[in-house]
Design an enzyme around this catalytic site. Structure first.
Site, PDB file in Angstrom:
ATOM      1  N   ASP A 136      -1.156  11.017 -25.862  1.00 44.58           N
ATOM      2  CA  ASP A 136       0.271  11.103 -25.762  1.00 44.58           C
ATOM      3  C   ASP A 136       0.702   9.935 -25.008  1.00 44.58           C
ATOM      4  O   ASP A 136      -0.248   9.059 -24.223  1.00 44.58           O
ATOM      5  CB  ASP A 136       0.888  12.236 -25.008  1.00 44.58           C
ATOM      6  CG  ASP A 136       0.408  12.514 -23.404  1.00 44.58           C
ATOM      7  OD1 ASP A 136      -0.916  12.179 -23.279  1.00 44.58           O
ATOM      8  OD2 ASP A 136       1.099  12.812 -22.960  1.00 44.58           O
ATOM      9  N   HIS A 150      -7.389  12.493 -31.269  1.00 45.02           N
ATOM     10  CA  HIS A 150      -5.910  13.097 -31.044  1.00 45.02           C
ATOM     11  C   HIS A 150      -5.355  11.827 -30.388  1.00 45.02           C
ATOM     12  O   HIS A 150      -5.460  11.890 -28.885  1.00 45.02           O
ATOM     13  CB  HIS A 150      -6.032  14.305 -30.172  1.00 45.02           C
ATOM     14  CG  HIS A 150      -4.667  14.810 -30.086  1.00 45.02           C
ATOM     15  ND1 HIS A 150      -3.928  15.655 -31.255  1.00 45.02           N
ATOM     16  CD2 HIS A 150      -3.666  14.916 -29.181  1.00 45.02           C
ATOM     17  CE1 HIS A 150      -2.937  15.997 -30.841  1.00 45.02           C
ATOM     18  NE2 HIS A 150      -2.838  15.469 -29.767  1.00 45.02           N
ATOM     19  N   GLU A 191      -9.110  14.791 -27.872  1.00 44.40           N
ATOM     20  CA  GLU A 191      -8.070  13.729 -27.414  1.00 44.40           C
ATOM     21  C   GLU A 191      -9.013  12.860 -26.507  1.00 44.40           C
ATOM     22  O   GLU A 191      -9.999  12.982 -26.057  1.00 44.40           O
ATOM     23  CB  GLU A 191      -6.907  14.553 -26.487  1.00 44.40           C
ATOM     24  CG  GLU A 191      -5.981  13.612 -26.054  1.00 44.40           C
ATOM     25  CD  GLU A 191      -4.726  14.087 -25.564  1.00 44.40           C
ATOM     26  OE1 GLU A 191      -4.575  15.596 -25.689  1.00 44.40           O
ATOM     27  OE2 GLU A 191      -3.793  13.541 -25.321  1.00 44.40           O
ATOM     28  N   ASP A 202     -14.318  16.750 -34.951  1.00 44.16           N
ATOM     29  CA  ASP A 202     -13.823  15.427 -34.870  1.00 44.16           C
ATOM     30  C   ASP A 202     -12.528  15.590 -35.807  1.00 44.16           C
ATOM     31  O   ASP A 202     -12.618  14.834 -36.828  1.00 44.16           O
ATOM     32  CB  ASP A 202     -14.690  14.446 -35.556  1.00 44.16           C
ATOM     33  CG  ASP A 202     -14.206  13.380 -35.689  1.00 44.16           C
ATOM     34  OD1 ASP A 202     -13.208  12.829 -35.071  1.00 44.16           O
ATOM     35  OD2 ASP A 202     -14.731  12.311 -36.349  1.00 44.16           O
TER      36      ASP A 202
END
Ligand code: 9MR
Ligand code: 9MR
Length: 543
Positions: free
Chosen positions: A175, A487, A525, A516
């Site tokens: 993120d 991620h 992530e 994965d």
């Protein structure tokens, strides 16, 4: 019709390829080995003997007996161990078993960890926020345009609609948020890396557009520090915003298209203490290179430390409107670390007294299970390794003994595990903890040198790069069959098949459930805190 047949063939080929790689019965460090290093592999097929062959000539250069079988419950496997530590000649090799099973080719030479170290640091550069980034890796160009140039807004700290400079730093993970508590452990570990491995890492360049005023490693850390300093409240109080993010996670778009407003959130005492620790540490690290910057860091640290002393009560972070990362952490460990770094930075008695008073109210147990929520170890290690005089001998001795005891436990766990995983637990980000335990081993080795600590650290690196249940590397772009679908919003949005390189993924929640898959953020992530631990582990391996 033709098209369909084509894709079916493609799919079949892909499956075959995948099956081949994951069915290989010889699990080893796919980066290879240093000539003098311990060298082992774990095999999952009955074999009493093995040979190592030169990959160019196919001639046998080493042979031996396996040990085993060993059964391990969490992976439900019976395995044999191959030890070829005595093969020290540089070259390219493979292992062959009596039934014809053949490992991948692997190198033995003094350079095997050099490029992985570089690429793991390139990962930090590519995480830069507030600027364009651009790097070539294995024939792909990974890049994004300048992003998040409006960071950020003061609405949540009492100044609605007011914008202020919070541009820069690194994105946190897959993120694009920026969080102080997680930055704390990340920089703590990276500063330690510099402190202890400077001679081997100072010439490693990885920043494509480096200004060349500082070694790349420090240039990268300074990039993050310049952002960290902006997180102090503008009112001069010394409080530090817990994070700078949107209220909700962005969709999977490239960072420059993530345009929603991002806010400086309310302060927390954990973030403020963490800020003190890293600014105080930065003042030490940058002093020989940039005096003004070093002083700026120290005065920021003093200001925030002073605030926390005047307001000693815990101030937790409350999410309120926010759904981005919480990183809610108790502040006692952060305050302990802050006191240690203030003492190291200044040598002033007040801070030593604070540290020793605080630790006396805690137990003296070093953690083998630590991450962003608990940086007690960073405080303790900093105190133990400090060359400053005046420590309370009794406290020092207790911490010293406990550090060795915990490190011995880590060595024992690594020796017991058939894949040399030095840690029994599994949870979100546990690969980061696995890598981070090399710090415990390193400190123990400093206090009481013994090759068992370094061997366990090598084994940890081996585990992360293929000597594991999956027979795969956990680091994108490096080693055997690495993760393809982390991620990571950039990977999801850039239309390039290969993921952005150099990143350690979080790992499974049991010994056999890592997947994965991009959507599985709790398994796959990437994140700055676990990346920093990987960097430390590789830097030590470089020594
Ligand atoms: O993508 C988010 C990831 O970066 C975080 O680590 C994770 C946990 O905080 O949350 C992910 O976002 C998910 C959200 O929490 C729930 N909806 C789906 C989001 C993933 O696309
Ligand atoms: O690393 C964090 C992990 O320990 C927590 O269990 C998890 C849920 O709160 O959050 C992880 O951190 C994520 C953060 O909240 C948002 N950015 C991505 C981080 C890594 O997944």
């Amino acid at each position: 019709m033709k098209k369909i047949t084509f894709s079916v063939v493609f799919l079949l080929m892909g499956t075959l390829l995948f099956a081949q790689q994951s069915n290989n019965k010889i699990h080893l460090n796919s980066l290879g080995f240093l000539p003098k290093q311990k060298k082992e592999a774990t095999v999952t097929v009955i074999s009493s003997t093995f040979v190592v062959k030169d990959a160019l000539t196919n001639k046998s250069v080493f042979s031996g007996k396996t040990t085993g079988p060993y059964y391990q419950k969490d992976v439900n496997q019976q395995v044999w161990i191959v030890d070829f530590s005595n093969l020290k000649k540089e070259g390219k090799y493979y292992i062959e078993l009596p039934d014809g099973e053949r490992s991948i080719d692997f190198p033995i030479n003094t350079d095997v960890y050099r490029d992985p170290f570089r690429v793991s640091m390139l990962g930090f550069y590519l995480w830069r926020c507030g600027t364009a980034v651009h790097a070539e890796y294995n024939g792909n160009i990974f890049s994004h345009a300048a992003c998040h140039l409006e960071d950020g807004y003061d609405d949540y700290i009492g100044n609605k609609g007011h914008q202020r400079d919070g541009v820069g730093g690194w994105h946190d993970a897959g993120d694009y948020g920026k969080y102080i508590v997680n930055t704390g452990i990340t920089l703590g570990v990276l500063f330690m890396t510099w402190e202890h491995f400077q001679p081997v890492i100072q010439h490693v360049s990885f920043i494509p557009d480096s200004k060349n005023e500082l070694p790349d490693f420090l240039e990268e850390l300074k990039w993050e520090m310049n952002w960290v300093l902006k997180m102090q409240y503008p009112d001069g109080s010394g409080r530090v915003s817990h994070k700078l993010t949107r209220t909700h996670f962005s969709p999977f778009v490239m960072p420059e298209f993530d345009k929603e407003k991002r806010y400086f959130t309310e302060w927390s005492s954990a973030a403020t203490a963490s800020f003190v620790a890293i600014t105080a540490k930065a003042s030490q690290i940058f002093a020989p290179y940039d005096k003004a910057f070093s002083e700026k860091c120290l005065s920021a640290a003093r200001l925030s430390y002073g605030y926390l002393k005047q307001h000693p009560e815990e101030k937790p972070f409350v999410q309120g409107d926010f759904q981005t990362g919480g990183y809610q952490s108790k502040d006692t460990d952060d305050k302990l670390w802050a006191a240690a770094e203030m003492w190291n930075a200044t040598g002033e008695k007040e801070f030593l007294t604070d540290f020793e008073r605080q630790i006396s109210a805690m137990n003296f147990v070093v953690d083998e299970n630590w991450d962003w929520g608990n940086v007690f170890n960073l405080g303790v290690f900093s105190y133990l390794l400090s060359k400053r005089k005046g420590k309370d001998k009794n406290i020092e001795q207790k911490l010293h003994q406990n550090t060795l005891k915990v490190a011995d436990g880590i060595v024992a766990k690594s020796a017991k595990d058939v894949y040399c995983r030095p840690f029994e637990r599994y949870y979100w980000g546990c690969n980061g903890t696995v890598a981070r335990l090399t710090i415990n081993l390193f400190v123990a080795n400093k206090l009481k040198p013994n090759e068992k600590y370094k061997n366990a650290a090598y084994d940890t690196v081996a585990h992360l790069f293929g000597r594991n249940y999956y027979n795969r590397s956990y680091v994108t772009g490096l080693g055997l069959n690495p993760p393809m679908n982390p991620h990571d919003r950039r990977c999801g949005a850039d239309n390039i098949v290969e993921p952005w390189p150099g990143y350690l993924v979080g790992g499974g929640h049991s010994a056999i459930d890592w997947i994965d898959k991009e959507e599985s953020y709790s398994h796959n992530e990437i994140a700055i805190n676990w990346q920093a631990s990987l960097v430390f582990a590789l830097a030590w391996a470089l020594q």
